[in-house]
Design an enzyme around this catalytic site. Structure first.
Site, PDB file in Angstrom:
ATOM      1  N   HIS A  45     -61.979 -63.678 -29.856  1.00 17.62           N
ATOM      2  CA  HIS A  45     -61.845 -64.327 -31.160  1.00 17.62           C
ATOM      3  C   HIS A  45     -61.664 -63.264 -32.246  1.00 17.62           C
ATOM      4  O   HIS A  45     -62.157 -62.144 -32.109  1.00 17.62           O
ATOM      5  CB  HIS A  45     -63.104 -65.127 -31.489  1.00 17.62           C
ATOM      6  CG  HIS A  45     -63.346 -66.264 -30.541  1.00 17.62           C
ATOM      7  ND1 HIS A  45     -63.966 -66.098 -29.329  1.00 17.62           N
ATOM      8  CD2 HIS A  45     -63.026 -67.574 -30.636  1.00 17.62           C
ATOM      9  CE1 HIS A  45     -64.034 -67.268 -28.715  1.00 17.62           C
ATOM     10  NE2 HIS A  45     -63.473 -68.188 -29.479  1.00 17.62           N
TER      11      HIS A  45
ATOM     12  N   ASP B 257     -55.092 -37.631 -29.085  1.00 19.00           N
ATOM     13  CA  ASP B 257     -53.794 -37.439 -29.769  1.00 19.00           C
ATOM     14  C   ASP B 257     -53.847 -36.246 -30.723  1.00 19.00           C
ATOM     15  O   ASP B 257     -52.930 -35.441 -30.782  1.00 19.00           O
ATOM     16  CB  ASP B 257     -53.438 -38.717 -30.539  1.00 19.00           C
ATOM     17  CG  ASP B 257     -52.111 -38.562 -31.271  1.00 19.00           C
ATOM     18  OD1 ASP B 257     -51.136 -38.136 -30.630  1.00 19.00           O
ATOM     19  OD2 ASP B 257     -52.057 -38.852 -32.478  1.00 19.00           O
TER      20      ASP B 257
END
Lengths: 273, 153
Positions: free
Chosen positions: A76, A127
């Site tokens: 949700h 990264d």
């Protein structure tokens, strides 16, 4: 045991939570990024080409927690009230530990949000650092604890209990407190070591003591304070906001999780220099 | 960046520490050092001695974190933090912070920053002894304000 995301026909479906009570939900997840010692040194000195790695990874983790429902199909969309990401640089293990904490008052748990936050913060660390170290590994992404909701509170035991960890069956949950007490009774590290420093040591006339794990009303610093107050009302002084706390030598707040074998120190505001 | 951290009972020697920080380097353009001394007046006018307590293990870690953060904010070549513990008397040196950089501004500001953070974040506690008794020193609002300057800059 049932999987709540499968309906009676075994098809994936989103659980209808409209009739569930709103309660306070919290979850804490952790993970680590292991790297070369030189990469960790660069990270701590701010010498990496993409700039401030930890600040960027923190924002990435917070953003990810808010967008979990876009990534995990049956989750949700939640209006999180709090998301925090903390990094601990561990020179001994040559890694960065990542911890995410999510909270909301709502009808569904926030475990997936905390796990997503940790995962994306770890990916962002990768990264940002990959230019100097491509062999980094992302390890041990896991839920540490959750609170609230139908399945109640759960926190990771020092001994892994994989069956209980994923169970949503109420009968299995009901057995857990007894198991926890049993392991507390036989484990040598089942206590929490408490130290009082400087003025607090003199006021309490106690330098250190051991709290039995079973006495903790909740598995966090606030629970440690309450357990001490239950033992002796003099410890009410610990509720003063000026009293500081360190868990395993790192400054910690009331909501910080506590594990068996932890060393908790309470002390007054510092006055060195 | 070279970081030297010491929590010790013994007195320190600023020249020895300066030599240690600059050893084998010729790219350092500025050394700034701050030495804190024990005063004979503080919360009461007749301080005869003080006792410094720390939290072994955590204190050293906290000082490392402060030095590293200074290194993230300024281009430092080195930083030394030495803090004494135990019983000290007026006129004793209690703390040394030394920073090294290529140009003076970084060393000046980093030294100031390290002292402000040390006073508000490193686990040390002072107990002052006077003729009228001993007491634990209270934290100062001015120290907290000094440290908070660095949070917006």
């Amino acid at each position: 045991m049932t999987l709540t995301h499968l309906n009676a026909r075994g098809e994936a479906h989103m659980v209808d939570v409209a009739d569930k009570q709103e309660t306070r939900r919290e979850a804490r997840a952790r993970g680590s990024v292991h790297m070369q010692a030189a990469t960790l040194a660069l990270l701590s000195e701010g010498g990496l080409p993409k700039g401030d790695v930890l600040a960027t990874a923190r924002i990435a983790g917070i953003q990810a927690a808010k967008r979990t429902h876009e990534l995990i199909p049956l989750c949700h969309a939640l209006a999180l009230s709090k998301v925090t990401i903390e990094f601990t640089l561990d020179e001994a293990e040559s890694c960065v530990h990542v911890e995410a904490f999510c909270r909301l008052n709502g009808r569904t748990g926030v475990e997936m949000e905390a796990l997503t936050a940790v995962s994306v913060a770890c990916l962002t660390l990768y990264d940002m650092c990959k230019a100097v170290d491509k062999g980094m590994t992302i390890d041990g992404v896991r839920l540490e604890e959750k609170r609230g909701g139908r399945s109640g509170d759960w926190s990771r035991e020092p001994m892994p209990e994989p069956a209980a960890a994923t169970s949503r069956d109420p009968s299995a949950e009901a057995e857990k407190p007894a198991e926890a007490e049993k392991s507390a009774a036989i484990s040598p590290t089942s206590g929490v070591k408490i130290q009082f420093l400087a003025e607090l040591r003199e006021r309490f006339e106690t330098a250190e003591c051991v709290l039995e794990w079973a006495r903790l009303p909740s598995r966090d610093i606030a629970g440690v304070k309450l357990a001490l107050i239950n033992q002796d009302p003099k410890y009410k002084a610990l509720l003063n906001q000026r009293v500081l706390c360190a868990r395993n030598e790192a400054m910690s707040q009331n909501e910080a999780a506590v594990a068996p074998g932890d060393e908790i120190a309470f002390f007054p505001p510092v006055t060195g220099g | 960046m070279k970081i030297v951290i010491n929590v010790q009972q013994d007195a320190f020697n600023t020249e020895v520490e300066q030599a240690r920080l600059t050893e084998g380097r010729s790219d350092i353009g500025a050394i700034v050092s701050f030495t804190g001394w024990v005063r004979d007046f503080n919360e009461r006018p007749d301080v005869s001695a003080l006792t410094l307590e720390h939290f072994p293990g955590m204190t050293e870690k906290a000082l490392h974190v402060i030095a590293r953060e200074a290194g993230e904010r300024w281009a430092l070549q080195g930083a030394t933090i030495i803090h004494r513990v135990g019983r000290l008397e007026p006129g004793d040196a209690i703390v040394l912070v030394m920073t090294a950089s290529a140009h003076r501004r970084a060393a000046f500001e980093a030294c100031d920053f390290i002292m402000d953070y040390l006073k508000t974040r490193a686990p040390f506690w002072k107990k002052e002894h006077t003729d009228s008794g001993s007491y634990w020193v209270s934290e100062r609002q001015s120290d907290r304000e000094a440290a908070s300057r660095w949070e917006h800059s």
